[in-house]
Design a protein around this motif. Structure first.
Motif, PDB file in Angstrom:
ATOM      1  N   THR A  27      64.143  35.737  33.076  1.00 47.52           N
ATOM      2  CA  THR A  27      62.992  34.710  33.432  1.00 47.52           C
ATOM      3  C   THR A  27      61.793  35.125  32.548  1.00 47.52           C
ATOM      4  OG1 THR A  27      63.896  33.931  35.656  1.00 47.52           O
ATOM      5  CG2 THR A  27      61.337  33.511  34.991  1.00 47.52           C
ATOM      6  N   LYS A  28      61.309  34.238  31.994  1.00 49.11           N
ATOM      7  CA  LYS A  28      59.966  34.701  31.129  1.00 49.11           C
ATOM      8  C   LYS A  28      58.758  34.360  32.022  1.00 49.11           C
ATOM      9  CE  LYS A  28      59.539  33.510  26.642  1.00 49.11           C
ATOM     10  NZ  LYS A  28      59.495  32.593  25.447  1.00 49.11           N
ATOM     11  N   LYS A  29      57.855  35.450  31.708  1.00 37.19           N
ATOM     12  CA  LYS A  29      56.680  35.496  32.622  1.00 37.19           C
ATOM     13  C   LYS A  29      55.420  36.043  31.605  1.00 37.19           C
ATOM     14  CE  LYS A  29      54.496  37.932  36.270  1.00 37.19           C
ATOM     15  NZ  LYS A  29      53.882  37.022  37.329  1.00 37.19           N
ATOM     16  N   ARG A  30      54.247  35.143  31.379  1.00 36.85           N
ATOM     17  CA  ARG A  30      53.229  35.743  30.997  1.00 36.85           C
ATOM     18  C   ARG A  30      52.297  36.416  32.011  1.00 36.85           C
ATOM     19  NH1 ARG A  30      51.442  33.319  26.700  1.00 36.85           N
ATOM     20  NH2 ARG A  30      51.991  31.457  26.049  1.00 36.85           N
ATOM     21  N   VAL A  31      51.671  37.650  31.293  1.00 31.15           N
ATOM     22  CA  VAL A  31      51.213  38.637  31.746  1.00 31.15           C
ATOM     23  C   VAL A  31      49.814  38.759  31.387  1.00 31.15           C
ATOM     24  CG1 VAL A  31      51.435  41.011  32.936  1.00 31.15           C
ATOM     25  CG2 VAL A  31      53.234  39.744  32.368  1.00 31.15           C
ATOM     26  N   LEU A  32      48.727  38.626  32.267  1.00 34.36           N
ATOM     27  CA  LEU A  32      47.429  38.730  31.946  1.00 34.36           C
ATOM     28  C   LEU A  32      46.764  40.233  31.845  1.00 34.36           C
ATOM     29  CD1 LEU A  32      45.933  35.728  34.064  1.00 34.36           C
ATOM     30  CD2 LEU A  32      46.857  35.788  31.719  1.00 34.36           C
ATOM     31  N   LYS A  33      45.711  40.712  31.031  1.00 29.05           N
ATOM     32  CA  LYS A  33      45.425  41.932  31.000  1.00 29.05           C
ATOM     33  C   LYS A  33      45.040  42.459  32.458  1.00 29.05           C
ATOM     34  CE  LYS A  33      41.777  44.835  28.815  1.00 29.05           C
ATOM     35  NZ  LYS A  33      40.947  44.942  27.700  1.00 29.05           N
ATOM     36  N   ASN A  34      45.109  43.702  32.971  1.00 26.66           N
ATOM     37  CA  ASN A  34      44.706  44.133  34.277  1.00 26.66           C
ATOM     38  C   ASN A  34      45.690  43.561  35.331  1.00 26.66           C
ATOM     39  OD1 ASN A  34      42.583  45.694  33.287  1.00 26.66           O
ATOM     40  ND2 ASN A  34      41.326  44.085  33.444  1.00 26.66           N
ATOM     41  N   GLN A  35      46.676  42.778  34.930  1.00 24.78           N
ATOM     42  CA  GLN A  35      47.598  42.194  36.105  1.00 24.78           C
ATOM     43  C   GLN A  35      48.712  43.238  36.183  1.00 24.78           C
ATOM     44  OE1 GLN A  35      49.348  38.358  35.072  1.00 24.78           O
ATOM     45  NE2 GLN A  35      50.645  38.526  36.809  1.00 24.78           N
ATOM     46  N   PHE A  36      48.953  43.432  37.540  1.00 28.09           N
ATOM     47  CA  PHE A  36      50.020  44.338  38.099  1.00 28.09           C
ATOM     48  C   PHE A  36      51.451  43.607  38.061  1.00 28.09           C
ATOM     49  CE2 PHE A  36      46.185  46.633  38.971  1.00 28.09           C
ATOM     50  CZ  PHE A  36      46.632  47.997  38.838  1.00 28.09           C
ATOM     51  N   LEU A  37      52.619  44.290  37.748  1.00 26.36           N
ATOM     52  CA  LEU A  37      53.777  43.861  37.946  1.00 26.36           C
ATOM     53  C   LEU A  37      54.358  44.455  39.082  1.00 26.36           C
ATOM     54  CD1 LEU A  37      55.188  43.685  34.330  1.00 26.36           C
ATOM     55  CD2 LEU A  37      54.666  41.698  35.818  1.00 26.36           C
ATOM     56  N   ILE A  38      54.017  45.689  39.263  1.00 29.04           N
ATOM     57  CA  ILE A  38      54.264  46.601  40.346  1.00 29.04           C
ATOM     58  C   ILE A  38      53.215  47.331  41.013  1.00 29.04           C
ATOM     59  CG2 ILE A  38      56.121  48.286  41.116  1.00 29.04           C
ATOM     60  CD1 ILE A  38      58.103  47.566  39.156  1.00 29.04           C
ATOM     61  N   HIS A  39      53.305  47.168  42.366  1.00 28.10           N
ATOM     62  CA  HIS A  39      52.152  48.246  43.032  1.00 28.10           C
ATOM     63  C   HIS A  39      52.896  49.267  43.908  1.00 28.10           C
ATOM     64  CE1 HIS A  39      49.278  44.987  42.540  1.00 28.10           C
ATOM     65  NE2 HIS A  39      48.419  45.675  42.837  1.00 28.10           N
ATOM     66  N   GLU A  40      52.532  50.370  43.945  1.00 25.41           N
ATOM     67  CA  GLU A  40      53.044  51.397  44.815  1.00 25.41           C
ATOM     68  C   GLU A  40      53.320  50.759  46.269  1.00 25.41           C
ATOM     69  OE1 GLU A  40      52.415  56.049  45.656  1.00 25.41           O
ATOM     70  OE2 GLU A  40      50.511  54.662  46.003  1.00 25.41           O
ATOM     71  N   GLY A  41      54.568  50.914  46.728  1.00 28.21           N
ATOM     72  CA  GLY A  41      54.713  50.483  48.189  1.00 28.21           C
ATOM     73  C   GLY A  41      55.428  49.225  47.966  1.00 28.21           C
ATOM     74  N   ASP A  42      55.600  48.634  47.143  1.00 26.16           N
ATOM     75  CA  ASP A  42      56.295  47.198  46.619  1.00 26.16           C
ATOM     76  C   ASP A  42      57.794  47.326  46.930  1.00 26.16           C
ATOM     77  OD1 ASP A  42      54.019  45.922  46.257  1.00 26.16           O
ATOM     78  OD2 ASP A  42      54.302  45.569  44.198  1.00 26.16           O
ATOM     79  N   GLU A  43      58.468  46.381  47.210  1.00 26.29           N
ATOM     80  CA  GLU A  43      59.796  46.388  46.928  1.00 26.29           C
ATOM     81  C   GLU A  43      60.263  46.003  45.690  1.00 26.29           C
ATOM     82  OE1 GLU A  43      63.669  43.556  48.542  1.00 26.29           O
ATOM     83  OE2 GLU A  43      61.935  43.877  49.922  1.00 26.29           O
TER      84      GLU A  43
END
Length: 187
Positions: A27-43
Motif C-alpha cells: 500500500t502506498k502512503k504519502r508522508v509529510l515532513k515531521n510525520q511519524f510512521l512509528i512511535h516508541e511503544g507502538d505495536e
C-alpha cells in the motif's frame, strides 16, 4: 508501483503476471515532513520501502537525548525490526525529515510472498542481509573510529545528506556534539 518493480528486479526478475500479484500486497502512503510512521511503544505491524523523501530511525534515552540509528532514503527499507519480527512494542521512532512516499506491507505479506515465490524469499533475504551488513559497518565505525573518520565516512557515503540535513541531525547520527561537528566541517 513501477519503482517497486525496478527495486525487486535489481535482485530478481518477475513476470508481468507475478508483479501484478505482488503489488497487491503493498500500500502506498504519502508522508509529510515531521510525520511519524512509528512511535516508541507502538505495536509495529509494517515495514516500509521508501519511494521518496528522507526518514530517520531513532530512539531517546532516559534523559530525552536522541540517538539516530539510521537514515532511510529512496529504495531503503525501514521499520523497528525487533518489534516487527518478534511482535514486541516499538523501541524506536521513525520520523519523516523530507516529505515523500512509502510503500508498506505486513509480516504476513512478507511470509506469504516468500512462501508463494522463491524469488521473493530470495529478494527479502538479500535485502535483510544487506541491511545487517550495513548495521555492522555502522557499529564498527562508531566504536573504532575518531569523530573525524566518522564524519569523512559519512560525507563520502552520503554526500547528498551532508547538503540536506541540519548539522544538529548529522551530529546526532555521528555521536558527536554540534560544536565538534562544526570543527569537523571547518577542516
Amino acid at each position: 508501483m513501477e519503482k517497486l518493480r525496478r527495486h525487486i528486479e535489481e535482485i530478481t526478475t518477475v513476470t508481468d503476471e507475478e508483479f501484478a500479484y505482488i503489488q497487491t500486497f503493498f500500500t502506498k502512503k504519502r508522508v509529510l515532513k515531521n510525520q511519524f510512521l512509528i512511535h516508541e511503544g507502538d505495536e509495529v505491524k509494517y515495514e516500509f520501502l521508501v519511494l521518496s523523501g528522507l526518514y530517520k530511525v531513532f530512539f531517546l534515552d532516559e534523559q530525552g537525548k536522541e540517538f539516530i540509528i539510521q537514515f532511510a532514503k529512496e529504495n531503503w527499507w525501514m521499520s523497528d525490526y525487533q518489534s516487527f519480527f518478534q511482535e514486541k512494542k516499538a523501541g524506536v521512532f521513525i520520523e519523516c525529515i523530507e516529505a515523500g512516499e512509502v510503500l508498506f506491507s505486513t509480516l504476513d505479506t512478507r511470509e506469504k510472498l516468500s512462501h508463494e515465490f522463491h524469488k521473493m524469499e530470495h529478494f527479502f533475504r538479500v535485502k535483510l542481509t544487506n541491511g545487517y551488513v550495513a548495521l555492522q559497518q555502522r557499529i564498527k565505525l562508531l566504536l573504532s573510529n575518531t569523530p573525524q573518520e566518522r564524519f569523512e565516512a559519512f560525507a563520502t557515503s552520503y554526500p547528498d545528506l551532508i547538503l540536506k540535513l541540519p548539522k544538529k541531525i548529522i551530529a546526532e547520527y555521528l555521536g558527536v556534539s554540534r560544536e565538534t561537528l562544526s570543527r569537523l566541517y571547518s577542516k
